[in-house]
Motif scaffolding. Structure first.
Motif, PDB file in Angstrom:
ATOM      1  N   SER A   2     -29.107  19.838 -16.560  1.00 56.17           N
ATOM      2  CA  SER A   2     -30.291  19.084 -16.955  1.00 56.17           C
ATOM      3  C   SER A   2     -31.216  18.903 -15.763  1.00 56.17           C
ATOM      4  CB  SER A   2     -29.889  17.715 -17.520  1.00 56.17           C
ATOM      5  OG  SER A   2     -29.228  17.840 -18.757  1.00 56.17           O
ATOM      6  N   PHE A   3     -32.416  18.377 -16.043  1.00 58.85           N
ATOM      7  CA  PHE A   3     -33.400  18.186 -14.975  1.00 58.85           C
ATOM      8  C   PHE A   3     -34.192  16.912 -15.206  1.00 58.85           C
ATOM      9  CE2 PHE A   3     -36.110  19.846 -18.238  1.00 58.85           C
ATOM     10  CZ  PHE A   3     -37.400  19.425 -17.945  1.00 58.85           C
ATOM     11  N   GLN A   4     -34.826  16.453 -14.131  1.00 60.85           N
ATOM     12  CA  GLN A   4     -35.719  15.294 -14.168  1.00 60.85           C
ATOM     13  C   GLN A   4     -37.015  15.669 -13.477  1.00 60.85           C
ATOM     14  OE1 GLN A   4     -35.279  11.890 -15.369  1.00 60.85           O
ATOM     15  NE2 GLN A   4     -37.468  12.053 -15.038  1.00 60.85           N
ATOM     16  N   SER A   5     -38.129  15.561 -14.174  1.00 65.34           N
ATOM     17  CA  SER A   5     -39.420  15.912 -13.592  1.00 65.34           C
ATOM     18  C   SER A   5     -39.995  14.743 -12.816  1.00 65.34           C
ATOM     19  CB  SER A   5     -40.392  16.316 -14.702  1.00 65.34           C
ATOM     20  OG  SER A   5     -41.716  16.418 -14.192  1.00 65.34           O
ATOM     21  N   PRO A   6     -40.636  15.009 -11.660  1.00 65.15           N
ATOM     22  CA  PRO A   6     -41.427  13.946 -11.031  1.00 65.15           C
ATOM     23  C   PRO A   6     -42.536  13.485 -11.975  1.00 65.15           C
ATOM     24  CG  PRO A   6     -41.075  15.767  -9.510  1.00 65.15           C
ATOM     25  CD  PRO A   6     -40.607  16.232 -10.853  1.00 65.15           C
ATOM     26  N   ASP A  38     -46.325  20.074  -4.817  1.00 63.06           N
ATOM     27  CA  ASP A  38     -45.256  21.052  -4.617  1.00 63.06           C
ATOM     28  C   ASP A  38     -43.870  20.468  -4.842  1.00 63.06           C
ATOM     29  OD1 ASP A  38     -46.725  23.436  -3.837  1.00 63.06           O
ATOM     30  OD2 ASP A  38     -47.338  22.278  -2.078  1.00 63.06           O
ATOM     31  N   LEU A  39     -43.794  19.271  -5.404  1.00 68.04           N
ATOM     32  CA  LEU A  39     -42.483  18.681  -5.659  1.00 68.04           C
ATOM     33  C   LEU A  39     -41.678  19.535  -6.641  1.00 68.04           C
ATOM     34  CD1 LEU A  39     -43.344  14.887  -6.063  1.00 68.04           C
ATOM     35  CD2 LEU A  39     -42.084  15.954  -4.176  1.00 68.04           C
ATOM     36  N   GLU A  40     -40.400  19.621  -6.388  1.00 70.17           N
ATOM     37  CA  GLU A  40     -39.484  20.301  -7.296  1.00 70.17           C
ATOM     38  C   GLU A  40     -38.863  19.280  -8.250  1.00 70.17           C
ATOM     39  OE1 GLU A  40     -39.138  23.505  -7.373  1.00 70.17           O
ATOM     40  OE2 GLU A  40     -40.313  23.945  -5.573  1.00 70.17           O
ATOM     41  N   VAL A  41     -38.319  19.771  -9.329  1.00 71.55           N
ATOM     42  CA  VAL A  41     -37.619  18.875 -10.249  1.00 71.55           C
ATOM     43  C   VAL A  41     -36.241  18.550  -9.689  1.00 71.55           C
ATOM     44  CG1 VAL A  41     -38.836  19.827 -12.240  1.00 71.55           C
ATOM     45  CG2 VAL A  41     -36.596  20.748 -11.621  1.00 71.55           C
ATOM     46  N   GLU A  42     -35.750  17.369 -10.034  1.00 70.13           N
ATOM     47  CA  GLU A  42     -34.375  17.006  -9.717  1.00 70.13           C
ATOM     48  C   GLU A  42     -33.445  17.681 -10.720  1.00 70.13           C
ATOM     49  OE1 GLU A  42     -31.539  13.030  -9.927  1.00 70.13           O
ATOM     50  OE2 GLU A  42     -33.683  12.805  -9.552  1.00 70.13           O
ATOM     51  N   GLU A  43     -32.307  18.167 -10.274  1.00 67.37           N
ATOM     52  CA  GLU A  43     -31.391  18.880 -11.156  1.00 67.37           C
ATOM     53  C   GLU A  43     -30.010  18.229 -11.114  1.00 67.37           C
ATOM     54  OE1 GLU A  43     -31.244  23.060 -10.594  1.00 67.37           O
ATOM     55  OE2 GLU A  43     -33.417  23.339 -10.637  1.00 67.37           O
ATOM     56  N   THR A  60     -29.136  17.289  -7.182  1.00 65.24           N
ATOM     57  CA  THR A  60     -29.872  17.831  -6.036  1.00 65.24           C
ATOM     58  C   THR A  60     -31.357  17.546  -6.188  1.00 65.24           C
ATOM     59  OG1 THR A  60     -30.106  19.984  -7.140  1.00 65.24           O
ATOM     60  CG2 THR A  60     -28.222  19.711  -5.662  1.00 65.24           C
ATOM     61  N   ASP A  61     -32.059  17.619  -5.037  1.00 61.74           N
ATOM     62  CA  ASP A  61     -33.525  17.529  -4.986  1.00 61.74           C
ATOM     63  C   ASP A  61     -34.081  16.230  -5.554  1.00 61.74           C
ATOM     64  OD1 ASP A  61     -33.879  19.979  -3.720  1.00 61.74           O
ATOM     65  OD2 ASP A  61     -33.902  21.094  -5.608  1.00 61.74           O
ATOM     66  N   PHE A  62     -33.549  15.112  -5.082  1.00 65.95           N
ATOM     67  CA  PHE A  62     -34.140  13.830  -5.436  1.00 65.95           C
ATOM     68  C   PHE A  62     -35.582  13.757  -4.900  1.00 65.95           C
ATOM     69  CE2 PHE A  62     -29.644  12.968  -5.575  1.00 65.95           C
ATOM     70  CZ  PHE A  62     -29.495  12.065  -6.611  1.00 65.95           C
ATOM     71  N   THR A  63     -36.416  12.991  -5.560  1.00 65.74           N
ATOM     72  CA  THR A  63     -37.764  12.726  -5.067  1.00 65.74           C
ATOM     73  C   THR A  63     -37.733  11.450  -4.230  1.00 65.74           C
ATOM     74  OG1 THR A  63     -38.781  13.759  -7.000  1.00 65.74           O
ATOM     75  CG2 THR A  63     -40.156  12.284  -5.711  1.00 65.74           C
ATOM     76  N   THR A  64     -38.235  11.529  -3.007  1.00 69.85           N
ATOM     77  CA  THR A  64     -38.235  10.349  -2.142  1.00 69.85           C
ATOM     78  C   THR A  64     -39.200   9.304  -2.684  1.00 69.85           C
ATOM     79  OG1 THR A  64     -40.041  11.127  -0.752  1.00 69.85           O
ATOM     80  CG2 THR A  64     -37.826  11.808  -0.122  1.00 69.85           C
ATOM     81  N   SER A  65     -39.050   8.081  -2.208  1.00 68.74           N
ATOM     82  CA  SER A  65     -40.106   7.096  -2.391  1.00 68.74           C
ATOM     83  C   SER A  65     -41.224   7.447  -1.406  1.00 68.74           C
ATOM     84  CB  SER A  65     -39.577   5.687  -2.155  1.00 68.74           C
ATOM     85  OG  SER A  65     -39.031   5.584  -0.848  1.00 68.74           O
ATOM     86  N   ILE A  66     -42.322   6.712  -1.436  1.00 65.66           N
ATOM     87  CA  ILE A  66     -43.454   7.011  -0.562  1.00 65.66           C
ATOM     88  C   ILE A  66     -43.034   6.806   0.902  1.00 65.66           C
ATOM     89  CG2 ILE A  66     -44.498   4.722  -0.522  1.00 65.66           C
ATOM     90  CD1 ILE A  66     -46.506   7.812  -1.401  1.00 65.66           C
ATOM     91  N   LEU A  67     -43.309   7.792   1.768  1.00 66.60           N
ATOM     92  CA  LEU A  67     -42.892   7.773   3.175  1.00 66.60           C
ATOM     93  C   LEU A  67     -44.047   8.252   4.053  1.00 66.60           C
ATOM     94  CD1 LEU A  67     -39.334   9.419   2.983  1.00 66.60           C
ATOM     95  CD2 LEU A  67     -39.839   7.012   3.394  1.00 66.60           C
ATOM     96  N   PRO A  68     -43.982   7.992   5.379  1.00 66.87           N
ATOM     97  CA  PRO A  68     -44.989   8.557   6.273  1.00 66.87           C
ATOM     98  C   PRO A  68     -45.009  10.083   6.172  1.00 66.87           C
ATOM     99  CG  PRO A  68     -43.747   6.847   7.396  1.00 66.87           C
ATOM    100  CD  PRO A  68     -43.061   7.090   6.083  1.00 66.87           C
ATOM    101  N   GLN A  69     -46.212  10.652   6.110  1.00 63.40           N
ATOM    102  CA  GLN A  69     -46.366  12.100   5.972  1.00 63.40           C
ATOM    103  C   GLN A  69     -45.678  12.857   7.098  1.00 63.40           C
ATOM    104  OE1 GLN A  69     -47.107  14.646   4.363  1.00 63.40           O
ATOM    105  NE2 GLN A  69     -48.753  15.927   5.158  1.00 63.40           N
ATOM    106  N   VAL A  70     -45.743  12.326   8.311  1.00 62.34           N
ATOM    107  CA  VAL A  70     -45.036  12.906   9.456  1.00 62.34           C
ATOM    108  C   VAL A  70     -44.351  11.777  10.207  1.00 62.34           C
ATOM    109  CG1 VAL A  70     -46.569  14.895   9.701  1.00 62.34           C
ATOM    110  CG2 VAL A  70     -47.123  12.765  10.884  1.00 62.34           C
ATOM    111  N   PHE A 108     -35.376  15.757  -1.407  1.00 64.26           N
ATOM    112  CA  PHE A 108     -34.349  15.682  -0.386  1.00 64.26           C
ATOM    113  C   PHE A 108     -32.998  15.418  -1.036  1.00 64.26           C
ATOM    114  CE2 PHE A 108     -34.754  11.367  -1.486  1.00 64.26           C
ATOM    115  CZ  PHE A 108     -33.704  10.642  -0.963  1.00 64.26           C
ATOM    116  N   GLY A 109     -31.959  15.705  -0.283  1.00 65.61           N
ATOM    117  CA  GLY A 109     -30.635  15.183  -0.576  1.00 65.61           C
ATOM    118  C   GLY A 109     -29.856  15.862  -1.674  1.00 65.61           C
ATOM    119  N   LYS A 110     -28.551  15.668  -1.585  1.00 57.49           N
ATOM    120  CA  LYS A 110     -27.591  16.050  -2.602  1.00 57.49           C
ATOM    121  C   LYS A 110     -26.633  14.886  -2.798  1.00 57.49           C
ATOM    122  CE  LYS A 110     -27.624  20.985  -1.379  1.00 57.49           C
ATOM    123  NZ  LYS A 110     -26.783  22.135  -0.967  1.00 57.49           N
ATOM    124  N   ALA A 111     -26.115  14.775  -3.987  1.00 54.16           N
ATOM    125  CA  ALA A 111     -25.192  13.674  -4.268  1.00 54.16           C
ATOM    126  C   ALA A 111     -24.262  14.082  -5.397  1.00 54.16           C
ATOM    127  CB  ALA A 111     -25.951  12.412  -4.647  1.00 54.16           C
TER     128      ALA A 111
END
Length: 808
Positions: free
Chosen positions: A515-519, A565-570, A597-607, A669-672
């Motif tokens: 399954s997937f989760q869209s941003p 360019d965000l990817e979907v969470e899977e 995999t591929d969680f969407t982060t919360s809002i963070l500093p661009q760099v 980011f991330g895997k769980a």
């Protein structure tokens, strides 16, 4: 959002092929077969309607619904043999088609009722089936359970005692509903449907505003919660499950009902319903509710309620000290032979409701949620069209003092059909769907707040499920769905399962899900100020270099930007389940493993974080291509010399080339992984008394989580619940206990511990005569002050007394 609109042609060709296949499967349902119809009801020896009885007629097979009804279409004339089966018992009845009696066919069976065999569910397969045969973990609430919790108007509380479900309450109507971990302050991982209609917030597809859904809860006919990934039939938003709610028809609720509730928190609540026939085939129903009460939100300007070293203070106090909710709906049903047409519309609204979000709490001035739907059903196929709107005025951010405005909607249309195959040894369900979202975030003066312009998204989908009995006790289930979305690449979700019944009261299942989760639209396309506009043209003395050409440096905005360019969470999931029972005891257990995999982060500093540059769309600043090379080089040198290193790294180009400071953004980011065991047990002492016990244990492991945005499951490893429900006439009662082990929470600004808690809820009801009913409902009976989400409000006891008048 050009990249969002332009996706690869290969994905679209796959979608068209999937559409054509599903349409070919659906066509026979839409056109109908030649022949006659037969409708009937199955009752037991005491005259009680029997649900979950398998009825076979020729090559067609169906189950009796919760009212004991069944129906067949396209039956050729002549004598036929009906075969009936339940709990290892079989019987046959001969019928003649066409059925000459003006009444429906009534079949009486001399069988004792079997609880686990009679329960049926719809949401797992989008088709009515016995609970014990459903290829996923699902909880179905009985009417007695719905009635015992109806006075609160808090829909999520209906499921608070379900195994492995996190019902995190952070306000009177601010709930997070999730299953099996990886929760967040704005949770949207469980898809909520009311009569097939998506009720979520358009810009955060999947997020619910429960205050706008404060309808009379005992008007629900059925509430089902599917636990675990369900995108194979429902698409994005169902990565953790589906909450499927069906309301009662106007025909099934004749007469009048009024309820007055009052109690703690200064609560007064009035709700009512009136319904009746219009002619021979039409029925109408009007329902509504209105509530006023104090809310749970406390000011955090000078101090906070708990954990002062971790819980941040806020800039402004809550502007509203009262919570007001209103709901109203009007429905028309037309029943003609074996078809039903429903026309329904209404609106919900709430004022003073507080939402705990990753970027802080917000309180709404007024949110209106108008909606409507049209549904046409013939049993074999269903056509649904709906509109769910939202108008949010002056939603005040308590952390920043900023006001947000939004007006938008979700519209959808869905065609679904089903039919029996393989001589009654299987079935197929197939459908097509289209969803459109639109958001206008401009304020009354026309200035956009969340987005740069009106934001839209569209999704087209095709889905199908096939079930086949390989042997008498072994079945194969295969589901698939293709979703083509303007926001991301086409996604194919699937579910494969085997069901094995070693005995007619014992059922095993093994399933695999992808399954997937869209941003959300906000995560893809948000464009909102993150600081004041800067005049770098004057500050850096660029006039000597550029002359009267400012190149936009006189007004450089600081922005928080979505990432196209965000990817979907899977998620990939394996699940082994058991359902069965002995006598009056029914047991359900599920053992699962989820890899995400591929969680969407919360809002963070661009760099500046360990994730590097979050958003590749906004790289380092580049001078306009038409600028002379020497001037461009001198401009870059002036920027490097005059700007702080921090601002220099944020400096980038907008789509038109003008300079911006891309301060904040998001990435993947991330895997769980999550592993868990869920156990649910029901014992029926008699028709009047039921004991329910549930427990869930989960183990979580996070891989590759940055320190700036730590990924936590935001859920307990252990939780348990117990309920004792009784309905000895004229009384009804329910005592529920829920224990949740402590856990750590991290979502945006809110990071801290949630201590363990145990709460008890009580319901008492008494019928006085044939029309009056008195009741008492107490949430958090022992007044155990606690919080269920870090950053949420403290929860105290809430006792409501109510009186109900019903006349049919």
């Amino acid at each position: 959002m050009s990249r969002m609109a332009g996706r690869n042609q290969l994905a679209r060709e796959k979608l068209i092929g999937f559409f054509v296949t599903a349409l070919l499967l659906s066509t026979p349902f839409c056109l109908g077969d030649s022949g006659h119809s037969l409708a009937g009801t199955v009752i037991d020896r005491e005259g009680q309607r029997m649900a979950g009885v398998r009825v076979a007629l020729g090559g067609q097979t169906t189950l009796t619904d919760t009212t004991g009804r069944f129906a067949f279409e396209g039956v050729p004339p002549g004598k036929h043999l009906l075969e009936l089966q339940q709990a290892g018992r079989t019987a046959t009845r001969e019928v003649t088609i066409p059925w000459q009696s003006p009444d429906e066919c009534v079949l009486t069976l001399d069988w004792p009722r079997a609880f686990q065999e009679s329960l049926t569910v719809y949401s797992v397969s989008r088709r009515r089936e016995r609970l014990v045969e459903a290829p996923a973990a699902v909880t179905s609430l009985l009417p007695s359970e719905l009635a015992a919790q109806s006075s609160s108007g808090q829909l999520p509380r209906l499921l608070a005692f379900t195994p492995s479900v996190q019902i995190a309450q952070s306000g009177l109507y601010d709930f997070n509903l999730n299953t099996r971990g990886y929760n967040s302050a704005i949770n949207r991982r469980v898809l909520t449907l009311i009569d097939g209609r998506q009720t979520s917030v358009p810009e955060f597809l999947g997020v619910q505003e429960w205050g706008a859904l404060s309808m009379p809860l005992d008007e629900f006919d059925n509430v089902e919660l599917v636990r675990g990934p369900s995108s194979a039939l429902y698409g994005a938003g169902a990565i953790s499950g589906v909450l499927d709610i069906t309301t009662k028809s106007a025909k099934d609720t004749p007469g009048y009902k009024f309820r007055l509730s009052a109690g703690e928190l200064g609560t007064t609540r009035l709700e009512g319903r009136a319904a009746g026939p219009v002619g021979s085939s039409w029925y109408w129903r009007l329902a509504g509710s209105h509530q006023e009460s104090d809310h749970l939100t406390r000011s955090r300007v000078d101090s906070v309620e708990y954990q002062p070293e971790l819980l941040p203070k806020e800039l402004v106090a809550p502007p509203f000290d009262k919570l007001e909710t209103t709901f109203a709906s009007l429905r028309f049903d037309r029943f003609r032979e074996q078809s039903a047409l429903t026309l329904e519309g209404g609106s919900g609204s709430f004022q003073g409701g507080t939402t705990t979000a990753p970027l802080g709490r917000t309180q709404a001035d007024r949110v209106r949620r108008p909606w409507m739907r049209v549904n046409y059903n013939t049993g074999d196929w269903n056509l649904l069209a709906f509109y769910s709107g939202r108008d949010g005025d002056n939603q005040v951010g308590l952390s920043s003092g900023a006001s947000l405005y939004s007006e938008g909607y979700n519209t959808g249309i869905e065609l679904q059909g089903s039919r029996t195959i393989l001589g009654g040894r299987g079935f197929v369900v197939a459908g097509l769907a289209h969803l459109r979202q639109r958001i206008d975030s401009s304020d009354p003066s026309g200035v956009h707040g969340i987005f740069a312009d009106v934001a839209t998204a569209e999704q087209s989908s095709a889905f199908a499920q096939v079930r086949s009995d390989l042997r008498n006790n072994l079945s194969l289930v295969a589901s698939g769905r293709l979703d083509d979305n303007s926001l991301h690449d086409a996604q194919l979700s699937m579910r494969l399962g085997l069901a094995y019944a070693p005995g007619f009261r014992h059922h095993l299942r093994l399933t695999f899900n992808n399954s997937f989760q869209s941003p959300t639209l906000v995560e893809f396309a948000v464009r909102t100020p993150a600081g004041p506009v800067l005049d770098l043209f004057t500050d850096l003395s660029l006039a000597d270099l550029l002359g009267d050409r400012t190149l936009g440096f006189d007004r450089v905005p600081q922005l928080a930007l979505g990432n196209p360019d965000l990817e979907v969470e899977e998620i990939q999931s394996w699940e082994l389940g058991y359902r069965g029972g002995v006598g009056k005891t029914f047991l359900s257990a599920s053992l699962y493993r989820n890899d995400l995999t591929d969680f969407t982060t919360s809002i963070l500093p661009q760099v500046g974080t360990s994730l590097g540059r979050l958003n590749p769309t906004y790289g380092p600043y580049r001078p306009p291509s038409g600028l002379p090379a020497a001037t461009a080089s001198a401009l870059l040198s002036a920027l490097q010399a005059g700007l702080s290193p921090r601002l220099l790294t944020f400096l980038s180009n907008d789509a038109d080339g003008s300079p911006i400071l891309a301060i904040l953004s998001l990435t993947n980011f991330g895997k769980a992984e999550a592993k868990g065991l869920e156990i649910e047990l029901h014992h029926f002492f008699s028709d009047a008394w039921q004991l329910s016990l549930s427990a869930a244990h989960s183990a979580y492991r996070v891989v590759d989580s940055p320190p700036e945005n730590p990924l936590l499951p935001n859920a307990p490893e252990l939780q348990a619940a117990a309920s004792l429900i009784g309905s000895p006439a004229p009384w009804s009662s329910a005592l529920r206990l829920r224990w949740v082990e402590g856990f750590d929470w991290s979502s945006g600004l809110f990071r801290g511990p949630v201590p363990s808690y145990i709460v008890a809820d009580l319901h008492l009801g008494l019928n006085v005569g044939s029309h009056l009913r008195w009741g008492l409902d107490v949430a958090n009976l022992t007044n155990k002050r606690h919080y269920e989400i870090f950053g949420g409000s403290l929860l105290d006891r809430r006792a409501l007394a109510h009186i109900t008048y019903t006349r049919e």
